[in-house]
Write an enzyme that holds these catalytic residues in place. Structure first.
Site, short mmCIF file in Angstrom:
data_model
loop_
_atom_site.label_atom_id
_atom_site.label_comp_id
_atom_site.label_asym_id
_atom_site.label_seq_id
_atom_site.Cartn_x
_atom_site.Cartn_y
_atom_site.Cartn_z
N TYR A 156 -30.15 4.48 9.79
CA TYR A 156 -30.05 3.06 9.44
C TYR A 156 -31.38 2.51 8.94
CZ TYR A 156 -25.43 3.29 11.48
OH TYR A 156 -24.13 3.63 11.75
N ARG A 157 -32.48 2.95 9.50
CA ARG A 157 -33.79 2.51 9.00
C ARG A 157 -34.00 2.98 7.56
NH1 ARG A 157 -36.44 -1.19 9.66
NH2 ARG A 157 -38.48 -0.26 9.70
#
Length: 173
Positions: free
Chosen positions: A147-148
């Site tokens: 997700y980062r």
């Protein structure tokens, strides 16, 4: 932006025609959810499951995700995000409850493809059903890094919960 999945596929709402029996992502709770709980959640309007299936041929599930409504306590977001929002105690968001790819189809960009489809779907509906952000819960460090990679921001007090403002998603589409 995610690279396209190497195997052509369609994303469809989960239905009876989809073969979920052989699905295995390597995470037992995610496997069990798809096989035993997802259709009940859809019937009860608790979550909306979507599945990736091959463009041609069978309806074997290659991956899936779920979306649902969510509320964010305004006080849990960074000031840089809340400065342009009304001072309501809770603001509406879209929750990506689960996202998983069958291990036989991993490493081909399908996870990113599913995420982009979910973001596009959430953004498209945000003018009809208000949503200021897209929220995810990272189940482990690999999910957190995933997700980062897509520029999600962790909530200041919960590293496992991340968000992407709808205004950022709008710039993708």
């Amino acid at each position: 932006m995610a690279r396209a999945a190497s195997q052509p596929c369609n994303i469809e709402p989960l239905g009876k025609r989809h073969d979920r029996k052989a699905f295995s992502c390597g995470n037992e709770p995610l496997d069990r959810y798809l096989k035993q709980q997802a259709s009940q959640d859809a019937r009860r309007h608790v979550a909306a499951p979507f599945v990736a299936v091959p463009e041609e041929g069978d309806k074997m599930v290659l991956g899936y995700y779920t979306l649902s409504a969510f509320a964010i306590d305004l006080g849990t977001l960074p000031h840089s995000t809340t400065s342009k929002l009304p001072h309501y105690p809770l603001v509406p968001a879209t929750l990506l409850g689960r996202l998983a790819v069958d291990r036989r189809h991993g490493g081909r960009g399908l996870g990113g493809f599913l995420l982009m489809d979910a973001l596009h779907r959430a953004y498209g509906l945000s003018s009809e059903i208000a949503s200021v952000a897209f929220v995810v819960h990272a189940i482990d460090d690999a999910a957190f890094r995933f997700y980062r990679h897509f520029d999600f921001t962790p909530f200041p007090e919960r590293r496992d919960q991340l968000f992407l403002p709808m205004a950022t998603i709008a710039s993708l589409f």
